[in-house]
Design an enzyme around this catalytic site. Structure first.
Site, PDB file in Angstrom:
ATOM      1  N   SER A  35       0.810  -1.227   0.000  1.00  0.00           N
ATOM      2  CA  SER A  35       0.000   0.000   0.000  1.00  0.00           C
ATOM      3  C   SER A  35       0.839   1.270   0.000  1.00  0.00           C
ATOM      4  CB  SER A  35      -0.895   0.021   1.237  1.00  0.00           C
ATOM      5  OG  SER A  35      -0.109  -0.061   2.411  1.00  0.00           O
ATOM      6  N   GLY A  68      -1.774  -4.260   1.078  1.00  0.00           N
ATOM      7  CA  GLY A  68      -1.927  -5.439   1.922  1.00  0.00           C
ATOM      8  C   GLY A  68      -1.002  -6.589   1.575  1.00  0.00           C
ATOM      9  N   ASN A 100       4.193  -5.688   5.457  1.00  0.00           N
ATOM     10  CA  ASN A 100       3.243  -6.774   5.748  1.00  0.00           C
ATOM     11  C   ASN A 100       3.922  -8.129   5.918  1.00  0.00           C
ATOM     12  OD1 ASN A 100       0.978  -4.984   5.454  1.00  0.00           O
ATOM     13  ND2 ASN A 100       1.326  -5.069   3.244  1.00  0.00           N
ATOM     14  N   ASP A 221      -2.622   7.149  10.058  1.00  0.00           N
ATOM     15  CA  ASP A 221      -1.884   6.201  10.902  1.00  0.00           C
ATOM     16  C   ASP A 221      -0.400   6.464  10.672  1.00  0.00           C
ATOM     17  OD1 ASP A 221      -1.010   4.850   8.502  1.00  0.00           O
ATOM     18  OD2 ASP A 221      -2.962   3.874   8.402  1.00  0.00           O
ATOM     19  N   HIS A 224       0.742   5.058   6.375  1.00  0.00           N
ATOM     20  CA  HIS A 224       0.250   5.532   5.069  1.00  0.00           C
ATOM     21  C   HIS A 224       0.317   7.045   4.979  1.00  0.00           C
ATOM     22  CE1 HIS A 224      -1.684   1.560   5.788  1.00  0.00           C
ATOM     23  NE2 HIS A 224      -1.162   1.379   4.580  1.00  0.00           N
TER      24      HIS A 224
END
Ligand SMILES: *[C@@H]1O[C@H](CO)[C@@H](O)[C@H](O)[C@H]1NC(C)=O
Length: 265
Positions: A35, A68, A100, A221, A224
């Site tokens: 992402s 993701g 991830n 957050d 991102h």
């Protein structure tokens, strides 16, 4: 009329035959990541840094990053295979994972966590009710990199972007183990691969920009970024490449080293 058409088609065939062998085709730059790199990867108000790379390159950029994903799930979903099938000689693939890839396989398997280790270790796991064999992070990268290079492509293994290094109040950045792994993957793939310490270049620029500016880059957050944050992260990548004299992107970067913010490390 028929005669003219025949001449035209003969000429067309001839030009294809002559043009094909030595044809200089413009390379495409493909992006494989998560992402933090993907188009609109992080949800509303965010952008992935891959979006901005097009403005610094004279080659087209095809952003195949998907939110993701980890090195493992990008592999298992055949996304690397699709790239391997797509690339042509002299194309460039930028591979950046890590966000991830962490976590543990022992309690439950989310389909993204890699087997711990830096080499050929494997883990037996169960994902979605299926018994699976999980490889290490560098193994997924090396497998993809070697197959891409075998197709004539060149590969950049890039370290993951930092989470907001100012979130604790004062600046703090330490590279994750995936940085070392990306570096070792580049070494293993060899001459047609390079490592770019994107995380460190970005962190250094974030340090200079200061807390309030960098906090504004992370609207939702600590991972991102806003469009402005993604643009800065993209430019940090370009700086890192320019500081390596362009590396496998040599001749494709529009900007001069001095014109791009940040310092070579
Ligand atoms: C390179 O220059 C273009 C404008 O020509 C600009 O949009 C882009 O952000 C610059 N890239 C870097 C890395 O500074």
């Amino acid at each position: 009329m028929v005669y003219i058409l025949q001449i035209c088609s003969v000429l067309a065939l001839a030009s294809i035959a002559i043009g094909a062998p030595n044809e200089k085709r413009a390379p495409t730059v493909y992006l494989a990541g998560d992402s933090t790199m993907a188009e609109n990867g992080g949800g509303s108000g965010t952008q992935g840094w891959g979006h901005y790379l097009q403005y610094s390159l004279s080659a087209p950029v095809s952003n195949k990053a998907v939110a993701g994903r980890s090195a493992r799930s990008y592999t298992v979903e055949n996304r690397f295979q699709t790239l391997i099938d797509t690339v042509k000689s002299s194309d460039i693939v930028i591979i950046e994972f890590g966000h991830n890839d962490g976590g543990s396989l022992s309690s439950s398997d989310n389909g993204r966590t890699d087997c711990p280790g830096a080499g050929d270790e494997t883990c037996k796991s169960t994902y979605n009710g299926q018994a699976v064999t999980v490889l290490t992070f560098p193994k997924y990268l090396v497998n993809a990199g070697q197959a891409l290079v075998a197709k004539g492509a060149k590969v950049i293994f890039s370290s993951q972007t930092p989470n907001n290094p100012w979130e604790g109040g004062s600046f703090s950045y330490g590279p994750s183990r995936f940085t070392t792994y990306a570096q070792s993957a580049a070494k293993q793939v060899g001459a047609n691969a390079m490592f770019v310490d994107h995380g460190q270049y970005t962190a250094n620029i974030f340090k200079t920009l200061g807390k309030s500016k960098v906090d504004s880059f992370f609207p939702n957050d600590h991972t991102h970024t806003s469009p402005a944050g993604a643009d800065t992260i993209s430019r940090a990548f370009v700086k890192a490449v320019l500081c390596a004299d362009g590396g496998v992107l040599s001749g494709l970067v529009k900007n001069s080293t001095a014109s791009v913010e940040g310092a070579c490390i």
